[in-house]
Enzyme design. Structure first.
Site, PDB file in Angstrom:
ATOM      1  N   HIS A 121       2.004  -0.389 -33.617  1.00  0.00           N
ATOM      2  CA  HIS A 121       1.280  -0.107 -32.386  1.00  0.00           C
ATOM      3  C   HIS A 121      -0.227  -0.223 -32.578  1.00  0.00           C
ATOM      4  CE1 HIS A 121       2.883   2.210 -28.636  1.00  0.00           C
ATOM      5  NE2 HIS A 121       2.348   1.061 -28.331  1.00  0.00           N
ATOM      6  N   LYS A 149      14.532  -0.223  -7.151  1.00  0.00           N
ATOM      7  CA  LYS A 149      13.274  -0.550  -6.477  1.00  0.00           C
ATOM      8  C   LYS A 149      13.463  -0.875  -4.999  1.00  0.00           C
ATOM      9  CE  LYS A 149      11.454  -4.358  -7.899  1.00  0.00           C
ATOM     10  NZ  LYS A 149      10.734  -5.321  -8.778  1.00  0.00           N
ATOM     11  N   LYS A 164      11.290   0.887  -1.985  1.00  0.00           N
ATOM     12  CA  LYS A 164      10.357   0.098  -1.188  1.00  0.00           C
ATOM     13  C   LYS A 164      10.761   0.061   0.279  1.00  0.00           C
ATOM     14  CE  LYS A 164       8.132  -3.324  -3.053  1.00  0.00           C
ATOM     15  NZ  LYS A 164       7.712  -4.581  -3.687  1.00  0.00           N
ATOM     16  N   LYS A 180       8.978   2.500   2.107  1.00  0.00           N
ATOM     17  CA  LYS A 180       7.532   2.294   2.082  1.00  0.00           C
ATOM     18  C   LYS A 180       6.846   3.138   1.005  1.00  0.00           C
ATOM     19  CE  LYS A 180       8.260  -0.201   5.739  1.00  0.00           C
ATOM     20  NZ  LYS A 180       8.370  -1.671   5.592  1.00  0.00           N
ATOM     21  N   SER A 192       5.684   3.542  -3.178  1.00  0.00           N
ATOM     22  CA  SER A 192       5.433   2.866  -4.450  1.00  0.00           C
ATOM     23  C   SER A 192       6.527   3.247  -5.433  1.00  0.00           C
ATOM     24  CB  SER A 192       4.074   3.293  -5.013  1.00  0.00           C
ATOM     25  OG  SER A 192       4.047   3.162  -6.414  1.00  0.00           O
ATOM     26  N   GLN A 202       6.287   3.158 -17.793  1.00  0.00           N
ATOM     27  CA  GLN A 202       7.137   2.182 -17.133  1.00  0.00           C
ATOM     28  C   GLN A 202       7.285   0.997 -18.064  1.00  0.00           C
ATOM     29  OE1 GLN A 202       8.468  -0.550 -14.685  1.00  0.00           O
ATOM     30  NE2 GLN A 202       7.053   0.057 -13.075  1.00  0.00           N
TER      31      GLN A 202
END
Length: 633
Positions: free
Chosen positions: A346, A423, A427, A430, A432, A559
């Site tokens: 990393h 997702k 969505k 409406k 995120s 994420q």
């Protein structure tokens, strides 16, 4: 602390949190990426007053009023005209004019090279790669290894030629330079701080890679006499030779030493390389393009969580932890049944690069067909790397085994696919997707622990030249208000929806700050490191109690959406820190939780994973039960 990184998708003058890894929604455009690099701007230094104001807004969520008042005085003194803050700000602005990126070297030193905890679990991410389904289920490990190695060599050629697909977001090229750091690179232990070594751009770059099998190390050439990479068949022959010459497990695996605390490893390393044979073997590993780890048996190969453990740390000394060299920039891991994964440094590259690299690698692997060659060029036998093991080093190896086993036994990792929705459903309401999942994770943590905590979500800075990560505090006051109200039966659904929308909108704003290079944590880190560099007394703002509390993250969220199904993971940095990774796909959400086992909380990681699932379902129910007109009011 986890550094996989979040990101955003830019749309016509606004930033919408879209979440991590470029492969998900960033556009891939074929071309010479170093040419496009010229279009990547330098990272700006945020205004001092802006950072101080946002810092106070963070502090007020984590300290008592009396401490807040004290911190306000400290901050006011720091940012006053002609004060030390302005002096350090000018220093950063000079640094920005004279370097490629004013923050990156500070970031690498403070967050990686100065840290003395082991690389295994605490620093190096591991990733489990989706297994390719092919007709011949009886293919042995050597075939899987040869295919994966052929893909690695092809990607290495593209990196060297600058012909990897360029990453774009909304027409803006992202920095591709860190792809150069993935191969022919290594972290070198030091007495107080480590260093990074790169050989890929040297006058005589390495043309070999190393192979670990049963704790033994080998080196082999990657190219034919005409300069072309070895074919899959040639690689198969060479890997078969290596396996046949290392059938017995090495009882003194030198690789296990790289799992130690960095100060211990430095002392052992210094002693180890005093011997000429050992020094030559270590150097061969360090300078190699990558290390291919042909692993032995694993405790439960049908359990995905167990396989993630293998990629992260090898499972312990009785399994595959000694079949690694954790200082390497890239380790490709191949199990006996063809299970494939990665382990990367990393310090050398961030998770955005690692996951993008892995996706490209998997896609290349899947294109490779097995062909039987009849007339192959004769190849030299791979060379075994020898180590002279003194009684002192033997004891060091035994100590490392015990230490590694304790770490592996204390780490808990749970992996699950949340298949109720993904997702598309979020969505449609409406919302995120990233903000939605962030609120669910914070709600889950609150339900399980009955308290709020500082929560971190990294954002990529690859829109800037040599940008790494911005570490954003996503546990805003708006998020806290939503979390604390959600299970309050006295609250109406409409009020809860208002709080949810406000929390997600606030999350969108901090995402914009992060990807725009306006991170509070990053700017303050730069100012603090600048004070060290200028050798002036450390300003009170950095010794004030509030500073440590503001960035004492107890929940690390990431994420990590992979287009090829890769599942990355990293262990928490401290026993009281939890990591939650999520990949938001159209119809499902990949979830991975890692935590150290709690003395009073049996199966804590499983309970946290279950709590996240419950929170996702409950927030969806809230949205479905709230009329749209109410939601928009």
């Amino acid at each position: 602390m986890l550094r996989f990184g979040g990101r955003a998708l830019v749309k016509v003058g606004m930033v919408k949190p879209c979440h991590l890894m470029k492969p998900v929604s960033a556009t891939l455009v074929a071309g010479r990426n170093l040419t496009q690099q010229q279009g990547v701007p330098s990272q700006p230094v945020p205004p001092l007053d802006q950072t101080c104001d946002h810092y106070l807004s963070i502090v007020e969520t984590v300290v008592e009023p009396e401490q807040l008042n004290q911190t306000k005085k400290v901050v006011a003194d720091f940012q006053k005209p002609g004060g030390v803050g302005e002096r350090l700000q000018r220093g950063l602005e000079r640094r920005a004019r004279s370097t490629e990126n004013w923050l990156t070297d500070f970031y690498k030193k403070a967050d990686y090279l100065d840290k003395r905890k082991p690389l295994v679990i605490f620093s190096n991410p591991g990733g489990l790669v989706r297994k390719k389904a092919i007709r011949d289920i009886n293919m042995e490990q050597t075939w899987w290894g040869s295919r994966f190695t052929a893909a690695l060599l092809e990607i290495k050629t593209r990196i060297d030629n600058g012909t990897l697909p360029v990453d774009y977001i909304a027409g803006r090229p992202l920095c591709m330079k860190d792809f150069d750091n993935l191969m022919s690179s290594c972290r070198i232990p030091g007495p107080k701080t480590d260093s990074l070594a790169f050989w890929g751009k040297s006058a005589n770059p390495p043309k070999h890679f190393t192979v670990a099998h049963n704790g033994h190390f080998f080196t082999m050439d990657a190219y034919n006499s005409d300069g072309m990479p070895l074919t899959t068949d040639q690689l198969y022959v060479q890997l078969k030779r290596i396996r046949n010459s290392s059938l017995e497990t090495n009882t003194d695996p030198v690789g296990i030493l790289t799992t130690q605390h960095r100060d211990i490893w430095f002392k052992v390393y210094t002693n180890l390389i005093k011997d000429k044979t050992n020094q030559e073997s270590v150097s061969t590993i360090e300078t190699s393009m990558f290390t291919l780890c042909l692993d032995g048996a694993v405790p439960n190969r049908s359990d995905e969580s167990s396989l993630v453990h293998q990629m992260l740390h090898g499972g312990g000394s009785q399994w595959n932890s000694g079949n690694r060299w954790f200082d390497k920039g890239t380790q490709a891991i191949v199990g006996q049944d063809g299970t494939v994964g990665m382990n990367n440094s990393h310090a050398l590259v961030d998770g955005t690069i690692i996951l993008s690299f892995t996706d490209i690698l998997v896609e290349q692997r899947d294109k490779i067909e097995i062909q039987r060659e009849t007339n192959m060029e004769p190849l030299p036998m791979p060379k075994k790397l020898h180590f002279n093991i003194t009684p002192e080093i033997k004891k060091d190896i035994e100590d490392a085994k015990q230490h590694m086993d304790m770490l592996a036994q204390n780490l808990d990792v749970k992996v699950k696919v949340f298949d109720h929705f993904g997702k598309k459903v979020i969505k449609n309401h409406k919302m995120s997707p990233d903000g939605f999942v962030q609120m669910a994770i914070q709600l889950a943590y609150y339900r399980l622990n009955q308290q709020l905590c500082p929560t971190m979500e990294p954002m990529t800075l690859r829109m800037f030249r040599e940008g790494r990560l911005a570490l954003m505090n996503s546990s805003t006051s708006a998020a806290a208000a939503f979390v604390m109200a959600f299970d309050d039966h006295k609250k109406q659904n409409s009020e809860k929806m208002d709080l949810l929308e406000k929390a997600i909108n606030t999350h969108r704003m901090i995402t914009l700050m992060g990807v725009s290079g306006q991170s509070v944590q990053g700017h303050l880190l730069g100012l603090r490191m600048q004070a060290v560099e200028e050798e002036i007394p450390m300003p009170d703002i950095f010794t004030d109690t509030s500073y440590s509390k503001a960035f004492d993250f107890k929940l690390i969220t990431n994420q990590v959406t992979s287009r090829t199904g890769c599942k990355p993971c990293l262990g928490p940095e401290e026993p009281d820190v939890d990591n939650v990774y999520y990949g938001i796909l159209n119809d499902n959400i990949d979830l991975t939780v890692s935590s150290f086992k709690k003395t009073q909380r049996e199966d804590y990681a499983a309970h946290l994973l279950q709590a996240v699932e419950g929170a996702l379902l409950d927030i969806r129910t809230l949205m479905e039960q709230t009329p749209r007109a109410e939601m928009e009011s």
